[in-house]
Design a protein around this motif. Structure first.
Motif, PDB file in Angstrom:
ATOM      1  N   ALA A 137     -29.230   8.516  20.810  1.00 19.22           N
ATOM      2  CA  ALA A 137     -27.931   8.086  20.303  1.00 19.22           C
ATOM      3  C   ALA A 137     -27.690   8.647  18.905  1.00 19.22           C
ATOM      4  CB  ALA A 137     -27.853   6.557  20.281  1.00 19.22           C
ATOM      5  N   TYR A 138     -28.741   8.677  18.100  1.00 22.68           N
ATOM      6  CA  TYR A 138     -28.609   9.244  16.754  1.00 22.68           C
ATOM      7  C   TYR A 138     -28.331  10.742  16.814  1.00 22.68           C
ATOM      8  CZ  TYR A 138     -29.966  11.017  12.172  1.00 22.68           C
ATOM      9  OH  TYR A 138     -29.981  11.674  10.982  1.00 22.68           O
ATOM     10  N   ASP A 139     -29.046  11.438  17.693  1.00 24.19           N
ATOM     11  CA  ASP A 139     -28.814  12.882  17.836  1.00 24.19           C
ATOM     12  C   ASP A 139     -27.376  13.156  18.279  1.00 24.19           C
ATOM     13  OD1 ASP A 139     -31.422  13.344  17.115  1.00 24.19           O
ATOM     14  OD2 ASP A 139     -32.166  13.591  19.171  1.00 24.19           O
ATOM     15  N   ASP A 140     -26.883  12.341  19.207  1.00 19.48           N
ATOM     16  CA  ASP A 140     -25.494  12.499  19.661  1.00 19.48           C
ATOM     17  C   ASP A 140     -24.521  12.253  18.510  1.00 19.48           C
ATOM     18  OD1 ASP A 140     -26.364  13.077  22.195  1.00 19.48           O
ATOM     19  OD2 ASP A 140     -26.011  11.066  23.001  1.00 19.48           O
ATOM     20  N   ALA A 141     -24.825  11.257  17.678  1.00 22.37           N
ATOM     21  CA  ALA A 141     -23.952  10.940  16.551  1.00 22.37           C
ATOM     22  C   ALA A 141     -23.937  12.079  15.538  1.00 22.37           C
ATOM     23  CB  ALA A 141     -24.408   9.639  15.884  1.00 22.37           C
ATOM     24  N   VAL A 142     -25.113  12.669  15.288  1.00 22.48           N
ATOM     25  CA  VAL A 142     -25.192  13.814  14.371  1.00 22.48           C
ATOM     26  C   VAL A 142     -24.372  14.989  14.913  1.00 22.48           C
ATOM     27  CG1 VAL A 142     -26.741  15.558  13.409  1.00 22.48           C
ATOM     28  CG2 VAL A 142     -27.412  13.154  13.399  1.00 22.48           C
ATOM     29  N   GLU A 143     -24.483  15.220  16.210  1.00 20.48           N
ATOM     30  CA  GLU A 143     -23.726  16.308  16.828  1.00 20.48           C
ATOM     31  C   GLU A 143     -22.219  16.042  16.750  1.00 20.48           C
ATOM     32  OE1 GLU A 143     -23.409  18.599  21.167  1.00 20.48           O
ATOM     33  OE2 GLU A 143     -25.014  17.170  20.774  1.00 20.48           O
ATOM     34  N   ALA A 144     -21.829  14.783  16.992  1.00 21.33           N
ATOM     35  CA  ALA A 144     -20.406  14.430  16.912  1.00 21.33           C
ATOM     36  C   ALA A 144     -19.887  14.580  15.489  1.00 21.33           C
ATOM     37  CB  ALA A 144     -20.199  13.000  17.405  1.00 21.33           C
ATOM     38  N   GLU A 145     -20.717  14.222  14.515  1.00 24.25           N
ATOM     39  CA  GLU A 145     -20.311  14.383  13.118  1.00 24.25           C
ATOM     40  C   GLU A 145     -20.138  15.855  12.775  1.00 24.25           C
ATOM     41  OE1 GLU A 145     -22.027  13.669   8.598  1.00 24.25           O
ATOM     42  OE2 GLU A 145     -22.837  12.473  10.248  1.00 24.25           O
ATOM     43  N   SER A 146     -21.048  16.697  13.263  1.00 18.76           N
ATOM     44  CA  SER A 146     -20.944  18.130  13.012  1.00 18.76           C
ATOM     45  C   SER A 146     -19.662  18.697  13.619  1.00 18.76           C
ATOM     46  CB  SER A 146     -22.171  18.845  13.599  1.00 18.76           C
ATOM     47  OG  SER A 146     -22.078  20.242  13.397  1.00 18.76           O
ATOM     48  N   ALA A 147     -19.335  18.252  14.828  1.00 15.94           N
ATOM     49  CA  ALA A 147     -18.108  18.721  15.485  1.00 15.94           C
ATOM     50  C   ALA A 147     -16.874  18.247  14.719  1.00 15.94           C
ATOM     51  CB  ALA A 147     -18.065  18.218  16.920  1.00 15.94           C
ATOM     52  N   ALA A 148     -16.905  16.993  14.227  1.00 21.17           N
ATOM     53  CA  ALA A 148     -15.772  16.463  13.469  1.00 21.17           C
ATOM     54  C   ALA A 148     -15.595  17.222  12.155  1.00 21.17           C
ATOM     55  CB  ALA A 148     -15.974  14.976  13.200  1.00 21.17           C
ATOM     56  N   LYS A 149     -16.711  17.607  11.532  1.00 18.35           N
ATOM     57  CA  LYS A 149     -16.643  18.377  10.289  1.00 18.35           C
ATOM     58  C   LYS A 149     -16.045  19.752  10.547  1.00 18.35           C
ATOM     59  CE  LYS A 149     -19.471  19.903   6.387  1.00 18.35           C
ATOM     60  NZ  LYS A 149     -20.843  19.932   5.797  1.00 18.35           N
ATOM     61  N   ALA A 150     -16.449  20.388  11.643  1.00 18.96           N
ATOM     62  CA  ALA A 150     -15.905  21.698  11.984  1.00 18.96           C
ATOM     63  C   ALA A 150     -14.415  21.596  12.292  1.00 18.96           C
ATOM     64  CB  ALA A 150     -16.655  22.269  13.188  1.00 18.96           C
ATOM     65  N   ALA A 151     -14.008  20.518  12.959  1.00 15.52           N
ATOM     66  CA  ALA A 151     -12.597  20.325  13.284  1.00 15.52           C
ATOM     67  C   ALA A 151     -11.767  20.151  12.019  1.00 15.52           C
ATOM     68  CB  ALA A 151     -12.426  19.114  14.198  1.00 15.52           C
ATOM     69  N   LEU A 152     -12.306  19.438  11.033  1.00 13.22           N
ATOM     70  CA  LEU A 152     -11.590  19.260   9.779  1.00 13.22           C
ATOM     71  C   LEU A 152     -11.465  20.587   9.042  1.00 13.22           C
ATOM     72  CD1 LEU A 152     -10.237  17.544   7.631  1.00 13.22           C
ATOM     73  CD2 LEU A 152     -12.510  16.996   6.716  1.00 13.22           C
ATOM     74  N   GLU A 153     -12.546  21.350   9.003  1.00 15.80           N
ATOM     75  CA  GLU A 153     -12.504  22.659   8.341  1.00 15.80           C
ATOM     76  C   GLU A 153     -11.476  23.568   9.006  1.00 15.80           C
ATOM     77  OE1 GLU A 153     -16.516  23.987   8.527  1.00 15.80           O
ATOM     78  OE2 GLU A 153     -17.182  22.792   6.798  1.00 15.80           O
ATOM     79  N   ALA A 154     -11.393  23.511  10.330  1.00 16.29           N
ATOM     80  CA  ALA A 154     -10.416  24.326  11.046  1.00 16.29           C
ATOM     81  C   ALA A 154      -8.994  23.885  10.718  1.00 16.29           C
ATOM     82  CB  ALA A 154     -10.665  24.240  12.553  1.00 16.29           C
ATOM     83  N   ALA A 155      -8.794  22.558  10.635  1.00 17.52           N
ATOM     84  CA  ALA A 155      -7.460  22.037  10.340  1.00 17.52           C
ATOM     85  C   ALA A 155      -7.021  22.388   8.923  1.00 17.52           C
ATOM     86  CB  ALA A 155      -7.434  20.521  10.529  1.00 17.52           C
ATOM     87  N   LEU A 156      -7.989  22.458   8.009  1.00 17.53           N
ATOM     88  CA  LEU A 156      -7.674  22.792   6.612  1.00 17.53           C
ATOM     89  C   LEU A 156      -7.480  24.288   6.402  1.00 17.53           C
ATOM     90  CD1 LEU A 156     -10.172  20.413   4.754  1.00 17.53           C
ATOM     91  CD2 LEU A 156      -7.695  20.131   4.988  1.00 17.53           C
ATOM     92  N   SER A 157      -7.843  25.083   7.365  1.00 16.08           N
ATOM     93  CA  SER A 157      -7.732  26.539   7.237  1.00 16.08           C
ATOM     94  C   SER A 157      -6.266  26.972   7.265  1.00 16.08           C
ATOM     95  CB  SER A 157      -8.493  27.222   8.377  1.00 16.08           C
ATOM     96  OG  SER A 157      -8.235  28.606   8.389  1.00 16.08           O
TER      97      SER A 157
END
Length: 424
Positions: free
Chosen positions: A56-76
């Motif tokens: 569950a923790y690994d999944d949460a880390v992966e979801a956080e990484s995806a959310a961070k990438a999505a934010l970076e893309a939106a800010l581009s």
């Protein structure tokens, strides 16, 4: 001596994986015979819980990484909405320029009309007037185009900004989920490590003892915030042997009506003994002073006082009780279950009227011929945390899990490693 934290490790695992609560710990599942609650979760089961928490923790880390990438893309600046906003803004600038030119053309045409000499011919006057009319029409068209372009530019910018805000919120939620998953993983790992450590000691095990019972009477099923209630905790030695030292355990846990917000800091539990009327706060291990000794077939009564601050919201509460024993020969044990007495918290100023006492379960108590140390008859009751008479299994689970977090896994079960002159 080896300590077997039957409920401690189970509750710690339950905090990490609520679904596992039903499969690993029968005491917290549907109403079942009390004997089933005495089975200790195996190392394999705790390893399963720890592995699930890690996943569950690994999944949460992966979801956080995806959310961070999505934010970076939106800010581009190259995101689709950012590019659309940029294009719309450019159109608005062009429309503003065109309107300025058109407005100037109207001014020039008007100036030409005003500058006509009195000797101007009809053809000259007509041409000047026509040019002014056309300039005004062009200016109106340019103004309308600018208004449309401005609206579209604002909408495009809002869409871009909304996407960025939504992405930022998702990242914040993902970060909180990762933090919570890490805490759960840590709790599961610690429960497993503790079980392994305690299971590896040499010596005698502390054992569950169903005939050491703890029963609460006089605790109302509804308590009004801003009031104090006094009730009784009876600890009974239903065995045929004297227990040299019995440690009563009590803990109160409360939430608001949603079951999601803990309000433990607004509820307070105290006790007093027959030898002293002074109220004492239950210690940070949730124990009271030892009863030494508690003879076979006798009981001891402890006066308890529950205080709820006036600022407490309406909600739900549960008082857990249990007992541990230690003998001079090194044997030890205690209740295989925590008895949970649920009660409602009414808002300050409420008038609930006459209410019944809180009940630990729907199981009917069995009478016995036990005699109290004071000479009064004692009663034996059976039951478990899963059968506290609650109308909501979810609120029961929330209270149990919240209690596990607040108490800590090591304080939930019946026995502690006995140390010379102290208990832990």
């Amino acid at each position: 001596m080896k300590i077997r934290p039957i409920l401690a490790t189970a509750v710690a695992a339950a905090v990490t994986m609520p679904a596992l609560l039903l499969s690993v710990t029968p005491a917290f599942a549907d109403d079942k015979p009390t004997a089933q609650t005495q089975d200790k979760p195996s190392i394999a089961e705790l390893e399963k819980a720890a592995a699930a928490a890690t996943a569950a923790y690994d999944d949460a880390v992966e979801a956080e990484s995806a959310a961070k990438a999505a934010l970076e893309a939106a800010l581009s600046d190259t995101s689709p909405l950012a590019m659309a906003a940029k294009a719309a803004k450019a159109v608005a600038v062009e429309a503003a320029t065109a309107k300025t030119v058109a407005d100037q053309a109207v001014l020039d045409a008007q100036a030409a009309v005003d500058a006509l000499a009195e000797t101007a011919t009809e053809e000259e006057k007509t041409a000047a007037a026509t040019k002014l009319t056309e300039a005004k029409a062009d200016a109106e068209t340019a103004a309308a185009a600018k208004t449309t372009a401005d609206v579209e530019a604002v909408e495009a910018l809002d869409a871009r900004d909304d996407e960025r805000v939504a992405a930022a919120r998702k990242l914040d939620q993902a970060q909180k989920a990762t933090k919570a998953a890490l805490a759960d993983k840590t709790a599961a790992d610690e429960a497993l490590a503790k079980a392994k450590e305690e299971g590896g000691d040499d010596g005698e095990d502390c054992v569950p003892e169903a005939d050491l019972t703890t029963v609460v009477t006089g605790l109302p099923s509804t308590v009004v915030a801003g009031t104090k209630v006094v009730f009784n905790l009876r600890v009974t030695n239903g065995t045929d042997k004297t227990m040299d030292e019995v440690l009563p355990f009590a803990y109160v846990h409360a939430t608001d009506r949603s079951g999601l917000k803990t309000i433990d800091d607004l509820v307070h539990l105290q006790w007093s003994s027959a030898s002293s009327s002074k109220w004492k706060t239950v210690d940070n291990k949730h124990y009271m002073d030892a009863i030494s000794p508690l003879k076979a077939g006798t009981h001891a009564d402890i006066k308890m006082r529950l205080t709820i601050d006036a600022s407490a919201p309406a909600g739900n509460g549960v008082t857990f009780v249990a007992g541990d024993y230690f003998n001079d020969d090194g044997t030890c044990g205690g209740n295989p279950d925590l008895e949970g007495y649920e009660f409602l918290i009414a808002a300050a100023g409420s008038k609930p009227g006459k209410v019944d006492d809180a009940k630990p379960s729907t199981t009917e108590p069995n009478t016995s011929d036990l005699k109290a140390q004071s000479g009064a008859p004692a009663r034996r009751v059976s039951g478990s945390l899963a059968a506290t008479g609650s109308s909501s299994a979810m609120s029961q689970l929330a209270l149990a899990s919240g209690a596990a977090v607040a108490i800590g896994g090591g304080a939930v079960f019946l026995v502690r490693r006995r140390k010379a002159g102290s208990h832990a």
